[in-house]
Design an enzyme around this catalytic site. Structure first.
Site, mmCIF file in Angstrom:
data_model
loop_
_atom_site.group_PDB
_atom_site.id
_atom_site.type_symbol
_atom_site.label_atom_id
_atom_site.label_comp_id
_atom_site.label_asym_id
_atom_site.label_seq_id
_atom_site.Cartn_x
_atom_site.Cartn_y
_atom_site.Cartn_z
ATOM 1 N N TYR A 1 12.227 -31.237 -20.806
ATOM 2 C CA TYR A 1 11.723 -30.404 -21.899
ATOM 3 C C TYR A 1 12.836 -29.580 -22.515
ATOM 4 O O TYR A 1 12.903 -29.201 -23.551
ATOM 5 C CB TYR A 1 10.672 -29.487 -21.619
ATOM 6 C CG TYR A 1 9.390 -30.318 -21.272
ATOM 7 C CD1 TYR A 1 8.702 -30.965 -22.346
ATOM 8 C CD2 TYR A 1 8.749 -29.991 -20.082
ATOM 9 C CE1 TYR A 1 7.538 -31.738 -21.869
ATOM 10 C CE2 TYR A 1 7.765 -30.796 -19.725
ATOM 11 C CZ TYR A 1 7.023 -31.443 -20.658
ATOM 12 O OH TYR A 1 5.861 -32.254 -20.175
ATOM 13 N N GLU B 1 1.633 -34.032 -35.365
ATOM 14 C CA GLU B 1 1.546 -33.884 -33.728
ATOM 15 C C GLU B 1 2.999 -34.159 -33.227
ATOM 16 O O GLU B 1 3.610 -35.084 -33.710
ATOM 17 C CB GLU B 1 0.448 -35.000 -33.121
ATOM 18 C CG GLU B 1 0.493 -34.998 -31.803
ATOM 19 C CD GLU B 1 -0.439 -36.164 -31.243
ATOM 20 O OE1 GLU B 1 -1.151 -36.775 -32.065
ATOM 21 O OE2 GLU B 1 -0.361 -36.599 -30.035
ATOM 22 N N ASN C 1 1.997 -28.998 -31.170
ATOM 23 C CA ASN C 1 2.273 -29.574 -29.762
ATOM 24 C C ASN C 1 1.057 -29.168 -28.819
ATOM 25 O O ASN C 1 0.936 -28.113 -28.364
ATOM 26 C CB ASN C 1 3.665 -29.257 -29.257
ATOM 27 C CG ASN C 1 4.013 -29.903 -27.959
ATOM 28 O OD1 ASN C 1 2.908 -30.613 -27.292
ATOM 29 N ND2 ASN C 1 5.171 -29.848 -27.291
HETATM 30 C C1 DQA Z 1 4.123 -32.544 -24.118
HETATM 31 C C2 DQA Z 1 3.531 -33.816 -23.397
HETATM 32 C C3 DQA Z 1 2.407 -33.579 -22.897
HETATM 33 O O1 DQA Z 1 2.189 -34.694 -21.870
HETATM 34 C C4 DQA Z 1 2.588 -32.414 -21.696
HETATM 35 O O2 DQA Z 1 1.311 -32.251 -20.954
HETATM 36 C C5 DQA Z 1 3.096 -31.363 -22.489
HETATM 37 C C6 DQA Z 1 4.289 -31.213 -23.125
HETATM 38 C C7 DQA Z 1 5.641 -32.712 -24.925
HETATM 39 O O3 DQA Z 1 6.027 -31.845 -25.779
HETATM 40 O O4 DQA Z 1 6.560 -33.576 -24.559
HETATM 41 O O5 DQA Z 1 2.738 -30.023 -21.896
HETATM 42 O O6 DQA Z 1 3.183 -32.208 -25.297
#
Ligand code: DQA
Length: 146
Positions: free
Chosen positions: A24, A99, A75
């Site tokens: 992330y 999204e 998100n």
């Molecule tokens: C997410 C991807 C999702 O699978 C995960 O549960 C997240 C973050 C992303 O930003 O890549 O919490 O939405």
């Protein structure tokens, strides 16, 4: 009056910067929100950013957007893959939704490949890091000013 955008982040996204930085990145949620507000402002939008780890809270915010908000960037975190309730809240709110996922969910575990939110979203951005939020706001500038 300026058009209004809502930038929503779901569970665990308050941990950005600390949480699995290899997936992330190192930016915090505050960094991302500041970038979203600046991008929105550059397009002449008013933007409000909210994050919650509580699904009912998220649903209440989505309902409150009906008739008051012009576009939502979300998100949904893990609720993407689990929440029929958030899908139904968007269907009830009738606000255009983009999204965003920081990671490329399609390159990850199979349980991340399905999204309930995509069924009601105008579009989906995944795997472009936090730049995806900026791209979503830029897209609303095209969509809402047409
Ligand atoms: C997410 C991807 C999702 O699978 C995960 O549960 C997240 C973050 C992303 O930003 O890549 O919490 O939405």
């Amino acid at each position: 009056m300026a058009q209004r955008l809502l930038i929503l982040n779901g569970p665990n996204l308050n941990m950005l910067g600390l949480r699995e930085p290899g997936i992330y990145g190192s930016e915090t949620l505050a960094d991302v929100e500041a970038m979203c507000v600046a991008t929105a402002k550059a397009h002449g939008f008013d933007a409000e950013c909210k994050q919650t780890n509580h699904e009912g809270q998220m649903i209440d915010w989505i309902h409150a957007a009906r008739g008051t908000i012009d576009g939502i960037v979300i998100n949904p975190g893990a609720w993407t893959h689990t929440s029929v309730a958030i899908h139904d809240a968007f269907a009830a709110a009738e606000v255009p939704v983009l999204e965003v996922h920081i990671s490329n969910v399609h390159k990850r575990e199979a349980f991340r490949h399905h999204s309930y939110v995509s069924l009601i979203a105008v579009g989906v951005i995944a795997g472009l890091g936090t730049h995806g939020y900026k791209l979503a706001i830029d897209h609303f500038a095209l969509l809402l000013k047409q």
